[in-house]
Design a protein around this motif. Structure first.
Motif, PDB file in Angstrom:
ATOM      1  N   UNK A  88     -14.727 -23.654  -4.011  1.00  0.00           N
ATOM      2  CA  UNK A  88     -14.542 -22.477  -4.867  1.00  0.00           C
ATOM      3  C   UNK A  88     -13.289 -22.635  -5.734  1.00  0.00           C
ATOM      4  N   UNK A  89     -12.205 -23.105  -5.144  1.00  0.00           N
ATOM      5  CA  UNK A  89     -10.976 -23.285  -5.914  1.00  0.00           C
ATOM      6  C   UNK A  89     -11.144 -24.349  -7.002  1.00  0.00           C
ATOM      7  N   UNK A  90     -11.844 -25.438  -6.685  1.00  0.00           N
ATOM      8  CA  UNK A  90     -12.040 -26.508  -7.656  1.00  0.00           C
ATOM      9  C   UNK A  90     -13.012 -26.109  -8.763  1.00  0.00           C
ATOM     10  N   UNK A  91     -13.904 -25.170  -8.459  1.00  0.00           N
ATOM     11  CA  UNK A  91     -14.942 -24.802  -9.429  1.00  0.00           C
ATOM     12  C   UNK A  91     -14.526 -23.669 -10.353  1.00  0.00           C
ATOM     13  N   UNK A  92     -13.534 -22.890  -9.974  1.00  0.00           N
ATOM     14  CA  UNK A  92     -13.185 -21.696 -10.751  1.00  0.00           C
ATOM     15  C   UNK A  92     -12.022 -21.967 -11.695  1.00  0.00           C
ATOM     16  N   UNK A  93     -12.002 -21.221 -12.777  1.00  0.00           N
ATOM     17  CA  UNK A  93     -10.970 -21.340 -13.809  1.00  0.00           C
ATOM     18  C   UNK A  93      -9.696 -20.637 -13.342  1.00  0.00           C
ATOM     19  N   UNK A  94      -8.545 -21.327 -13.318  1.00  0.00           N
ATOM     20  CA  UNK A  94      -7.299 -20.688 -12.888  1.00  0.00           C
ATOM     21  C   UNK A  94      -6.949 -19.449 -13.697  1.00  0.00           C
ATOM     22  N   UNK A  95      -7.452 -19.348 -14.923  1.00  0.00           N
ATOM     23  CA  UNK A  95      -7.181 -18.177 -15.751  1.00  0.00           C
ATOM     24  C   UNK A  95      -8.180 -17.054 -15.514  1.00  0.00           C
ATOM     25  N   UNK A  96      -9.152 -17.305 -14.649  1.00  0.00           N
ATOM     26  CA  UNK A  96     -10.171 -16.308 -14.348  1.00  0.00           C
ATOM     27  C   UNK A  96      -9.738 -15.373 -13.236  1.00  0.00           C
ATOM     28  N   UNK A  97     -10.695 -14.773 -12.539  1.00  0.00           N
ATOM     29  CA  UNK A  97     -10.354 -13.831 -11.471  1.00  0.00           C
ATOM     30  C   UNK A  97      -9.572 -14.524 -10.358  1.00  0.00           C
ATOM     31  N   UNK A  98      -8.638 -13.826  -9.722  1.00  0.00           N
ATOM     32  CA  UNK A  98      -7.874 -14.433  -8.632  1.00  0.00           C
ATOM     33  C   UNK A  98      -8.784 -14.785  -7.461  1.00  0.00           C
ATOM     34  N   UNK A  99      -8.416 -15.854  -6.750  1.00  0.00           N
ATOM     35  CA  UNK A  99      -9.217 -16.339  -5.629  1.00  0.00           C
ATOM     36  C   UNK A  99      -8.409 -16.215  -4.344  1.00  0.00           C
ATOM     37  N   UNK A 100      -8.973 -15.531  -3.360  1.00  0.00           N
ATOM     38  CA  UNK A 100      -8.396 -15.423  -2.032  1.00  0.00           C
ATOM     39  C   UNK A 100      -9.237 -16.280  -1.095  1.00  0.00           C
ATOM     40  N   UNK A 101      -8.606 -17.213  -0.390  1.00  0.00           N
ATOM     41  CA  UNK A 101      -9.345 -18.088   0.523  1.00  0.00           C
ATOM     42  C   UNK A 101      -8.900 -17.812   1.954  1.00  0.00           C
ATOM     43  N   UNK A 102      -9.844 -17.960   2.880  1.00  0.00           N
ATOM     44  CA  UNK A 102      -9.590 -17.613   4.279  1.00  0.00           C
ATOM     45  C   UNK A 102      -9.935 -18.780   5.182  1.00  0.00           C
ATOM     46  N   UNK A 103      -8.974 -19.224   5.971  1.00  0.00           N
ATOM     47  CA  UNK A 103      -9.217 -20.225   7.005  1.00  0.00           C
ATOM     48  C   UNK A 103      -9.760 -19.524   8.236  1.00  0.00           C
ATOM     49  N   UNK A 104     -10.875 -19.985   8.752  1.00  0.00           N
ATOM     50  CA  UNK A 104     -11.506 -19.327   9.892  1.00  0.00           C
ATOM     51  C   UNK A 104     -11.381 -20.112  11.188  1.00  0.00           C
ATOM     52  N   UNK A 105     -10.606 -21.204  11.176  1.00  0.00           N
ATOM     53  CA  UNK A 105     -10.323 -21.946  12.389  1.00  0.00           C
ATOM     54  C   UNK A 105      -8.838 -22.260  12.376  1.00  0.00           C
ATOM     55  N   UNK A 106      -8.415 -23.224  13.152  1.00  0.00           N
ATOM     56  CA  UNK A 106      -7.014 -23.643  13.172  1.00  0.00           C
ATOM     57  C   UNK A 106      -6.880 -24.852  12.255  1.00  0.00           C
ATOM     58  N   UNK A 107      -6.317 -24.705  11.051  1.00  0.00           N
ATOM     59  CA  UNK A 107      -6.271 -25.821  10.101  1.00  0.00           C
ATOM     60  C   UNK A 107      -5.410 -26.979  10.576  1.00  0.00           C
ATOM     61  N   UNK A 108      -4.512 -26.735  11.491  1.00  0.00           N
ATOM     62  CA  UNK A 108      -3.689 -27.818  12.032  1.00  0.00           C
ATOM     63  C   UNK A 108      -4.502 -28.737  12.934  1.00  0.00           C
ATOM     64  N   UNK A 109      -5.610 -28.234  13.476  1.00  0.00           N
ATOM     65  CA  UNK A 109      -6.425 -29.011  14.402  1.00  0.00           C
ATOM     66  C   UNK A 109      -7.750 -29.454  13.792  1.00  0.00           C
ATOM     67  N   UNK A 110      -8.264 -28.696  12.842  1.00  0.00           N
ATOM     68  CA  UNK A 110      -9.567 -29.021  12.266  1.00  0.00           C
ATOM     69  C   UNK A 110      -9.380 -29.873  11.022  1.00  0.00           C
TER      70      UNK A 110
END
Length: 389
Positions: free
Chosen positions: A123-145
């Motif tokens: 989603x971040x790579x596909x959307x225009x930085x000047x477009x709507x703001x993007x909120x992303x959510x990690x649903x596991x432990x990113x340090x381990x996954x």
């Protein structure tokens, strides 16, 4: 600042906090799983609060296992996921990014909300930085996954482009802060169950339950060993694991080698789960790592005494050891010892189950939705140019 300017700003803030938002939500699918359950529940509740919500998935929607409110616009992109070879995978990723960009352009949301690591990156790579703001959510432990060296590097770079990154726990947030300008902590939520466990009947059943995808990270292979060892003197105990995944055949073979194949049940995906899960004498979470396990929350809410490995992210935040649940070392030995303790000490076990039902007050849906709603309003207010004309 002059009083009239301050009053004008306050009025503008009040308008933002009362106006409905157009929210485009992305997740890979609704094909089971804790993240999918939370996304389905969150989008439904946001829509019920008057927001215009779209839920976009990469699959065709045919395998949905979670129900969403009729007011949520369902947008399945029906993208292929069977590419083989480097060139085919590159084309697949490019097609996915085009489809995401087209969906955002067509829906014209005020804000984009994405769940789960690889989906977040797409989603971040596909959307225009000047477009709507993007909120992303990690649903596991990113340090381990780990996503692998390449995608781990992409995550470190791309998360800097997100308006906010949401973590489930403070432990995960600490890992994410070095490569994100804004990190929020919002735990998951659990529904108030439609029933509670009949502990007299559940205790007599001698049944230990596990719930989750049958994948290596969920640790069911080591639960089988721990169960076999802990119940070797009493073969009337049974183990039932609800879920599906690639490790089903391996777990069946392992159970045969351990001599417990006649005491293991793998019913597959079961929903609603409350009634069968409530019949368990004991719930066990053996994961190698976790985010904020929905299955643990659900078992505790039902009054089922719950044992979990002591993951830094998730279980340690959920369970108050010895009061409303039981934490053990993340190993076969730890699991075996915990199972033996709670089989032998019925009084302690049942006290944990009674106290565990308070989890619905600690991690309720209203609190979680309130926090997401306010976060989405905040990022829109900070990017006024993205509002609908």
């Amino acid at each position: 600042m002059a009083a009239d300017e301050r009053a004008a700003e306050e009025r503008a803030a009040d308008d933002t906090n009362s106006a409905s938002l157009s929210i485009a939500c992305f997740i890979h699918s609704l094909h089971g799983g804790g993240a999918e359950r939370v996304m389905a529940g969150l989008t439904s509740r946001l829509a019920e609060r008057g927001h215009r919500v779209s839920l976009i998935t990469f699959d065709d929607g045919a395998s949905d296992r979670h129900v969403i409110a009729p007011s949520v616009q369902r947008v399945p992109l029906a993208l292929s996921v069977d590419a083989r070879g480097l060139l085919a995978k590159f084309r697949q990723v490019r097609a996915r990014h085009h489809a995401i960009a087209d969906a955002v352009e067509r829906l014209r949301p005020d804000v984009v909300l994405s769940f789960c690591d690889r989906t977040n990156l797409d989603v971040l790579m596909a959307t225009d930085p000047s477009g709507p703001p993007v909120v992303v959510c990690e649903r596991s432990d990113p340090a381990r996954q780990s996503l692998g060296p390449f995608w781990n590097a992409v995550r470190r770079h791309q998360y800097g482009q997100a308006a906010t990154v949401v973590a489930l726990t403070e432990t995960s947030a600490s890992y994410l802060r070095p490569f994100s300008k804004s990190v929020a902590v919002i735990p998951s939520a659990v529904d108030r169950p439609p029933l509670t466990s009949d502990r007299e009947q559940a205790g007599a059943r001698k049944r230990i339950a596990g719930v989750g995808r049958l994948e290596p990270e969920k640790g069911f292979d080591r639960l089988l060993i721990a169960f076999a060892q802990a119940t070797s003197d009493d073969p009337s105990w049974r183990l039932v694991i609800y879920g599906e995944g690639t490790q089903r055949d391996a777990l069946i073979a392992q159970a045969k080698s351990l001599g417990i194949d006649d005491r293991l049940e793998l019913p597959g995906w079961v929903r609603p789960l409350a009634e069968p899960l409530s019949q368990a004498t004991l719930f066990c979470l053996p994961s190698r790592y976790e985010g904020f396990p929905s299955a643990l929350l659900e078992a505790m809410s039902l009054g089922v005494p719950s044992l979990s490995v002591d993951c830094e992210s998730g279980p340690r935040v959920i369970i108050d050891h010895g009061r409303d649940g039981w934490l053990v070392e993340s190993s076969v030995e730890g699991l075996r010892g915990g199972i033996e303790t709670l089989i032998a000490d019925v009084r302690q076990r049942e006290a944990l189950g009674r106290a565990g039902m308070g989890i619905v007050d600690q991690f309720g849906w209203d609190t979680m939705v309130d926090r997401y709603e306010q976060l989405l309003r905040d990022v829109v207010r900070e990017r006024p140019s993205t509002k609908r004309s």
